[in-house]
Design a protein around this motif. Structure first.
Motif, PDB file in Angstrom:
ATOM      1  N   PHE A  82       0.806  -1.450   0.200  1.00 50.20           N
ATOM      2  CA  PHE A  82       0.157  -0.233   0.060  1.00 50.20           C
ATOM      3  C   PHE A  82       0.892   1.054   0.271  1.00 50.20           C
ATOM      4  O   PHE A  82       0.608   2.311  -0.126  1.00 50.20           O
ATOM      5  N   TYR A  83       2.194   0.982   0.588  1.00 52.16           N
ATOM      6  CA  TYR A  83       2.930   2.501   0.822  1.00 52.16           C
ATOM      7  C   TYR A  83       4.276   2.271   0.297  1.00 52.16           C
ATOM      8  O   TYR A  83       4.270   1.412   0.799  1.00 52.16           O
ATOM      9  N   ASP A  95       1.262   7.219  -1.023  1.00 56.33           N
ATOM     10  CA  ASP A  95      -0.033   6.157  -1.256  1.00 56.33           C
ATOM     11  C   ASP A  95      -0.267   6.061  -1.734  1.00 56.33           C
ATOM     12  O   ASP A  95      -0.511   7.033  -2.378  1.00 56.33           O
ATOM     13  N   MET A 103      -2.012   3.900  -3.303  1.00 54.35           N
ATOM     14  CA  MET A 103      -3.334   3.155  -4.069  1.00 54.35           C
ATOM     15  C   MET A 103      -4.418   4.834  -4.112  1.00 54.35           C
ATOM     16  O   MET A 103      -5.271   4.941  -5.128  1.00 54.35           O
ATOM     17  N   ARG A 163      -4.294  -1.264   5.359  1.00 49.69           N
ATOM     18  CA  ARG A 163      -3.559   0.098   5.075  1.00 49.69           C
ATOM     19  C   ARG A 163      -3.639   0.893   6.481  1.00 49.69           C
ATOM     20  O   ARG A 163      -2.740   2.133   6.063  1.00 49.69           O
ATOM     21  N   ARG A 164      -3.958   0.558   7.519  1.00 48.47           N
ATOM     22  CA  ARG A 164      -4.144   0.966   8.665  1.00 48.47           C
ATOM     23  C   ARG A 164      -2.360   0.978   9.441  1.00 48.47           C
ATOM     24  O   ARG A 164      -1.571   0.315   8.834  1.00 48.47           O
ATOM     25  N   HIS A 220      -6.843   8.236   3.256  1.00 49.19           N
ATOM     26  CA  HIS A 220      -8.093   8.265   2.437  1.00 49.19           C
ATOM     27  C   HIS A 220      -8.221   9.006   1.426  1.00 49.19           C
ATOM     28  O   HIS A 220      -8.220  10.104   1.723  1.00 49.19           O
ATOM     29  N   GLU A 230     -12.696   1.804  11.333  1.00 51.75           N
ATOM     30  CA  GLU A 230     -11.302   1.979  11.114  1.00 51.75           C
ATOM     31  C   GLU A 230     -11.110   1.947  12.598  1.00 51.75           C
ATOM     32  O   GLU A 230      -9.962   0.936  13.291  1.00 51.75           O
TER      33      GLU A 230
END
Length: 905
Positions: free
Chosen positions: A490-491, A505, A507, A599-600, A743, A755
């Motif tokens: 994701f990162y 990020d 996404m 994603r957290r 986000h 979340e």
């Protein structure tokens, strides 16, 4: 003609500048005197016991023989109690805590005869924007408040609208809850005092009724008041004086007023009374413990014991209720805010320990009974969905195995990848005092592992089989690490020399910079208020040199350790106008964890605090510009301005300078509608927005005085007592937990509330067996005749047979709907499910599917009385329909079997 209502009362801080037992001694004498006056003089209309019920319990523990006297006076409405159990803080407790406070308080009051039906909140440090909703949920349609009422409310009477739209009639106390305290017995002096008080209130009153509060903190009743009222009525032609109750006064106001100004949302203005902005960060360690205990009771103990009850076990209502009472006793507006003497907070620490011991004992016994029942000879791990959301979640589990290598299989036979965090050899016979006495050894590997679980039901559990031997699960390597740069699915994360982070990020195709900067400022305030140092020395980690290490990396996560040291002034000097030239190293160790399938991004910062009178914050640049922030409050999200006009606050006579330092529940979000950044937290309830783009979370605030006079932001007398409170410096080691969630869209689009719930209440993992029974059989003859029955096996014997495999209870069809409570009903064999719409818009066509037939379902009040029957489709689907924004709905569900069911998914 105006009617002047005198309400006799005492404002009862159960503990404050002195500990509980000190004030209980006074309480015994106050209540003795109150009952004597009420019984001897029928003209003495009534006495208000501060809108609480806990003083009754505190008194009767000392004088149980007085129960009937108290009951007679409460039944006849001479002694007025409830609706609260304790007078609460309105911002740190979550919505469930405020509901349980009213629920328990009203239940106690009604057992004595009657509960007052007014939301009496005379001293809370501001008013929550969801209080009208919480009161309305109990059928309470009016409130009395003091602090926080804004400048543009120029009347005592107004309509208060919660952020969900519920409304109550509100009465403000512009001159406080003590505007007729300590009246002189002399008629001439008494008349003068009262007429002055009436004159001061006339400009605030729209109708013909004026409220005088004859009492103050810990005040004894004034027996001569009926004589004074009679004399006032003989000499007055324009006013009529009555010894009244709040309910009589409120009824008269309802009858005589029509159009009233409307105040929407929370009330935190310091224009008329001090609201103690920034008290949310005082004694942060107790704020953390409060959130931990709320989560334990709401998300772990009650759901797990309810599931066991559905499977045939006895529900431990008394123990759970006792834990809630102890927790509520720590949530008073002085206690949880942190502005009591150190001795009081020591006693609060013990209460938190008591709650934890009750909760841990129940949770271990009931969860293990569920997962140990019906599993045959397999070694299993049962994982409960404690966040009560449907999603992929991270599980941290401790397993005991005889061999260091094993494979984890789900109920469908698929192998599950996991990551080993820690391995140690232990003698499991030493884990129980019973097996310890057998003098045998049973060596296992205790392994901390992590893996992902997909939950398809909002509540239930999934079962995994542990097969020892070499793992057959294929290994993957989702992280690429090079030169302190981590590339995850994701990162891409790069840690700079100063310890701050640059994050790409993937996404959302955005880059965020200046993440994880630390700021240290001096604090010349007290336990009530942060106050800046006149000539401050501000330290940040911008120019620091950090040590960065990748300490673990695997299939599930990668952890970065960042050690930062700030050279911070040791203390305040020069009458608190400067910070000292002498500095001390302030060590901050932060663990940053990136996940392969979530994603957290999680953070844990440990601060070794050896510095006095300062505030430590962590800063995250959100990469967007917004003039407002969005923070979670009870059952919803509140929008707040990043800047509050403060020009001329002193000349206007405001009680403290308005500062944009705000409270939060589990998250704050900054977005521009297209993208944003949310910071989640575990018990860190204070934030501020810098320059419309940086989120600042307070990690620690240390001060040494309960109250101080003449602060820069709060002139005049000290709040509380000007006494030393060295424990409020928060010296020593503190570990603070928070998380980032970049986000797209706004907080609704990205389900930030979900979340935050998952970060707050990760899944509970329980192994069905730890001790092998072979230790009993290989020892001496005594061991062969021992059958150990502990609490777990005692509960297990009550359960119905359970087939092995996954177990589901219910599923909600809309992801915006969050669960706040799952418990057995207080007085019936029914299940209580409380859920709320976390979105800023109504959600239509909400339905709940149970994995078992139902006999009936009702929308209930927060007090669990049935209001409306709900349609049930196909024996197990409850159709609820629309839930308005930020609205909590309580369901009372009657199951197909009278006492329990077998909810197989």
């Amino acid at each position: 003609m105006k009617t002047i209502h005198l309400v006799s009362h005492t404002h009862w801080d159960r503990e404050w500048y002195r500990p509980f037992q000190y004030f209980r001694t006074r309480l015994v004498h106050v209540l003795d005197h109150v009952m004597e006056i009420l019984e001897q003089d029928s003209r003495y209309r009534s006495f208000l016991l501060d809108g609480q019920s806990v003083p009754l319990e505190d008194y009767l523990q000392v004088k149980p023989e007085q129960y009937n006297r108290l009951q007679d006076l409460i039944r006849s409405e001479r002694l007025v109690v409830g609706p609260w159990y304790v007078q609460p803080d309105e911002f740190a407790p979550d919505g469930e805590s405020l509901i349980r406070n009213l629920q328990i308080g009203m239940e106690i009051a009604e057992k004595f005869g009657k509960s007052m039906m007014i939301g009496y909140l005379p001293d809370s440090f501001g008013q929550s924007g969801q209080m009208p909703h919480i009161l309305a949920g109990f059928g309470i349609d009016c409130a009395v408040v003091m602090r926080g009422v804004p400048e543009d409310i120029e009347t005592c009477e107004f309509t208060w609208e919660g952020i969900n739209g519920d409304r109550v009639l509100a009465i403000s106390l512009p001159n406080g809850y003590s505007n007729a305290m300590f009246l002189p017995e002399d008629n001439v002096k008494g008349k003068l005092r009262i007429r002055q008080a009436v004159l001061a209130l006339k400009k605030w009153t729209t109708g013909d009724h004026i409220l005088l509060m004859n009492g103050v903190d810990h005040q004894f009743p004034q027996a001569f008041l009926p004589d004074l009222i009679e004399n006032l009525n003989r000499s007055s032609k324009k006013e009529r004086y009555v010894h009244s109750t709040l309910e009589e006064y409120m009824h008269a106001v309802k009858e005589s007023t029509e159009s009233l100004p409307v105040q929407q949302g929370e009330m935190i203005s310091p224009c008329k009374h001090r609201v103690h902005t920034s008290i949310a960060s005082t004694r942060i360690y107790q704020k953390q413990k409060n959130r931990q205990m709320e989560t334990m009771l709401e998300k772990y103990v009650e759901p797990v014991t309810s599931l066991a009850w559905l499977l045939g076990a006895e529900y431990p209502r008394g123990l759970i209720r006792q834990a809630w009472k102890i927790l509520l006793q720590n949530q008073t507006h002085d206690g949880l805010c942190g502005c009591c003497s150190d001795e009081v907070h020591h006693e609060m620490d013990q209460r938190f320990t008591d709650i934890e011991n009750i909760g841990t004992s129940l949770l271990k016994a009931y969860s293990r009974a569920i997962c140990a029942h019906g599993n045959g000879e397999d070694l299993t791990l049962t994982v409960f969905n404690n966040a009560m959301t449907k999603s992929r979640q991270l599980v941290h589990a401790t397993v005991y195995v005889t061999k260091e290598e094993f494979t984890l299989f789900d109920a469908q036979g698929s192998s599950i990848p996991y990551q080993v965090e820690k391995v140690e050899k232990v003698d499991v016979s030493t884990l129980s005092i019973w097996t310890l006495y057998l003098h045998g050894k049973d060596i296992h590997f205790r392994m901390n592992i992590s893996f992902y679980v997909d939950f398809d039901a909002n509540y239930g559990c999934r079962q995994f089989v542990i097969q020892t031997g070499k793992s057959t699960t294929p290994k993957e390597h989702p992280f690429r690490i090079e030169n302190k740069q981590i590339d995850s699915p994701f990162y891409t994360l790069q840690v700079r020399q100063n310890g701050s982070m640059l994050l790409y990020d993937k996404m959302n195709d955005i880059t965020l910079d200046n993440l994880l900067l630390f700021e240290d400022r001096g604090d010349a305030g007290d336990t009530y208020n942060y106050s800046p140092v006149k000539n401050d020395t501000i330290i940040t980690s911008q120019g620091a040199s950090a040590r960065v290490d990748i300490i673990e990396s695997g299939e599930i996560f990668t952890t970065v350790r960042i050690e930062t040291t700030l050279n911070v002034p040791e203390k305040l000097v020069d009458d608190d106008e400067h910070r000292s030239q002498t500095t001390l190293p302030l060590n901050l160790v932060t663990l940053v964890r990136l996940y392969s399938q979530m994603r957290r991004i999680d953070f844990s910062t440990t601060i070794e605090n050896n510095v006095l009178d300062h505030r430590v914050r962590v800063l995250f640049d959100a990469g967007v510009q917004s003039s407002v922030s969005f923070a979670e409050t009870q059952f919803g999200t509140i929008r707040r301005p990043n800047h509050i006009p403060s020009k001329g606050w002193k000349s206007k006579g405001w009680k403290e300078k308005p500062l944009p330092i705000y409270s939060q529940q589990r998250f704050v979000d900054l977005h521009d509608g297209k993208r944003g950044l949310a910071v989640l937290n575990r018990g860190l309830p204070e934030y501020e927005i810098y320059d419309d783009h940086t989120i600042a979370i307070t990690l620690l605030r240390g001060v040494g005085m309960m109250g101080k006079p003449d602060l820069l932001i709060r002139p005049g007398r000290p709040s509380g007592m000007a006494v030393a409170a060295p424990d409020a410096q928060c010296s020593g080691s503190h570990t603070l937990e928070y998380a980032l969630f970049p986000h797209a869209g706004n907080f609704d689009d990205s389900l930030i509330a979900r979340e935050a719930a998952e970060f707050d209440a990760p899944p509970l993992a329980v192994q069905n067996r730890i001790h092998s029974r072979r230790i009993l059989h290989r020892e001496n003859i005594i061991g062969q005749f021992i059958e150990i029955e502990n609490l777990c096996t005692h509960i297990q014997q009550q359960l119905q047979p359970i087939a092995s495999g996954d177990l589901g209870l219910f599923s909600i069809n809309k992801q915006e709907i969050m669960v706040s409570a799952l418990k057995k009903a207080e007085c019936e064999n029914a299940l209580i499910l409380r859920m709320y719409n976390a979105a800023s818009q109504p959600v239509e066509n909400v339905a709940v599917t149970f994995y078992t037939p139902l006999n009936g379902a009702y929308v209930s009040s927060f007090n669990e009385t049935n209001d409306k029957a709900l349609e049930i489709m196909d024996l197990n689907i409850i159709r609820i329909g629309k839930i308005d924004r930020y609205t909590a709905v309580t369901l009372k569900i009657y199951l197909a079997k009278e006492d329990h069911i077998d909810p197989q998914a």
